[in-house]
Design an enzyme around this catalytic site. Structure first.
Site, mmCIF file in Angstrom:
data_model
loop_
_atom_site.group_PDB
_atom_site.id
_atom_site.type_symbol
_atom_site.label_atom_id
_atom_site.label_comp_id
_atom_site.label_asym_id
_atom_site.label_seq_id
_atom_site.Cartn_x
_atom_site.Cartn_y
_atom_site.Cartn_z
ATOM 1 N N ALA A 269 20.485 12.139 1.429
ATOM 2 C CA ALA A 269 20.696 12.815 0.146
ATOM 3 C C ALA A 269 19.928 14.131 0.077
ATOM 4 C CB ALA A 269 20.273 11.896 -0.994
ATOM 5 N N ARG A 270 18.715 14.132 0.591
ATOM 6 C CA ARG A 270 17.909 15.364 0.576
ATOM 7 C C ARG A 270 18.584 16.470 1.381
ATOM 8 N NH1 ARG A 270 12.388 11.923 1.539
ATOM 9 N NH2 ARG A 270 11.644 11.889 -0.627
ATOM 10 N N PRO B 129 6.503 0.928 5.968
ATOM 11 C CA PRO B 129 7.633 1.521 6.684
ATOM 12 C C PRO B 129 8.883 0.654 6.526
ATOM 13 C CG PRO B 129 6.128 0.494 8.231
ATOM 14 C CD PRO B 129 5.480 0.392 6.891
ATOM 15 N N SER C 72 9.793 -0.758 0.275
ATOM 16 C CA SER C 72 8.435 -0.532 0.767
ATOM 17 C C SER C 72 8.434 0.008 2.190
ATOM 18 C CB SER C 72 7.635 -1.839 0.717
ATOM 19 O OG SER C 72 7.494 -2.290 -0.609
ATOM 20 N N ALA D 253 0.848 -1.190 0.000
ATOM 21 C CA ALA D 253 0.000 0.000 0.000
ATOM 22 C C ALA D 253 0.881 1.235 0.000
ATOM 23 C CB ALA D 253 -0.907 -0.014 1.229
ATOM 24 N N HIS E 266 13.405 5.692 9.134
ATOM 25 C CA HIS E 266 13.080 6.495 7.944
ATOM 26 C C HIS E 266 11.686 7.058 8.192
ATOM 27 C CE1 HIS E 266 12.481 7.904 3.931
ATOM 28 N NE2 HIS E 266 11.607 6.960 3.611
#
Length: 312
Positions: free
Chosen positions: A147-148, A118, A116, A77, A172
């Site tokens: 990276a962001r 979490p 995928s 999902a 994450h």
């Protein structure tokens, strides 16, 4: 070299497209419950091969992943606008268990990369269900968060993102943390570098970190999904492992009986070692809190599975 991808959605196809540009795959299999969509995506991808290295791309079923070198999981999902990644747990744990059984049966020697969400929880479930060596089960973890942040700092400071070295570790998601004590630009402490910055319109570093944490939510609100950057990141992971580059990535790896984002050296056999990053006391506390968040959702996922099993 054979790569199989579970999921023909935007993320899965972005990964496939990025992998084509690395020119390392000889064979690629896309598996999705919507076989018609998978076939359409494969046809579109195949039409790009005259401009790249020839690659045999097919839409297949789980048994077609037989003897894959890499299996990448993007199925499940998707995250809705404003939805926490961890709220996806109950919906996606069951899917990951089914995929794990198929990987174990058809590609027991593959290196498995989970994308995928979490991602930390599902990577743990994947490892537990396959019973593979943990070094060969890797989640994308905080690779994109890192990276962001590097990209935001580089833009503000007028340097290359490759000269910004900073780790975002932990979940994450909302409890992730930036290791400020190790963050540098060109070998100089990032906070010291900013003292001499000539940019008069600087955004505070803490605000850049908050922008990083909220980036996915902003992108989802504006375009519906995040797919391009994670596609590039995942392809880079596969390439660096395949080429045995020994690069350091902040990926979701096994430690303390869970999966969590942490810097690791990756080689041809997967995770070679964790980087011994020294955290200060504040960072240690934040990292432990992030572990507790992941543990909580692992327990909830296991509980929901037991309840479902007992009701059948």
């Amino acid at each position: 070299m054979k790569v199989s991808i579970f999921g023909a959605g935007r993320v899965g196809i972005s990964i496939a497209y990025s992998l084509l540009h690395t020119k390392i795959a000889d064979e690629m299999v896309i598996v999705d419950i919507d076989i018609k969509r998978a076939e359409g995506e494969v046809l579109d991808l195949y039409h790009s091969t005259p401009f790249l290295k020839r690659c045999n791309i097919t839409a297949g079923n789980p048994h077609d992943i037989l003897n894959s070198d890499f299996v990448i999981i993007t199925a499940g999902a998707s995250q809705s606008a404003g939805e926490s990644r961890l709220s996806l747990t109950k919906r996606n744990v069951k899917i990951i268990r089914q995929i794990a059984a198929q990987i174990k049966k058809y590609s027991p020697d593959a290196i498995v990369i989970n994308v995928s969400n979490p991602v930390d929880v599902l990577s743990y479930v994947l490892w537990k269900e396959t019973k593979f060596n943990w070094r060969k089960v890797i989640g994308t973890g905080t690779i994109l968060d890192t990276a962001r942040f590097r990209a935001l700092v580089a833009k503000q400071c007028g340097v290359s993102p490759m000269s910004v070295h900073a780790y975002i570790i932990g979940e994450h998601g909302d409890s992730e943390l930036l290791v400020w004590s190790n963050a540098t630009i060109g070998g100089v402490s990032i906070k010291r570098f900013c003292q001499f910055c000539t940019n008069k319109n600087c955004t505070p570093l803490e605000s850049l970190f908050e922008q990083t944490k909220n980036a996915a939510y902003e992108i989802i609100e504006k375009k519906g999904a995040t797919n391009l950057a994670i596609g590039t990141a995942t392809a880079a992971l596969v390439e660096s492992i395949y080429r045995d580059e020994k690069r350091v990535w902040t990926v979701s790896v096994f430690q303390d009986n869970l999966y969590i984002g942490f810097p690791a050296i990756l080689g041809k056999n997967g995770v070679e070692k964790l980087v011994p990053v020294k955290l200060n006391s504040v960072e240690k506390e934040a990292f432990e809190r992030s572990k507790e968040v992941i543990k909580k959702y692992i327990k909830e996922g296991e509980k929901s599975e037991r309840e479902e099993s007992s009701s059948n």
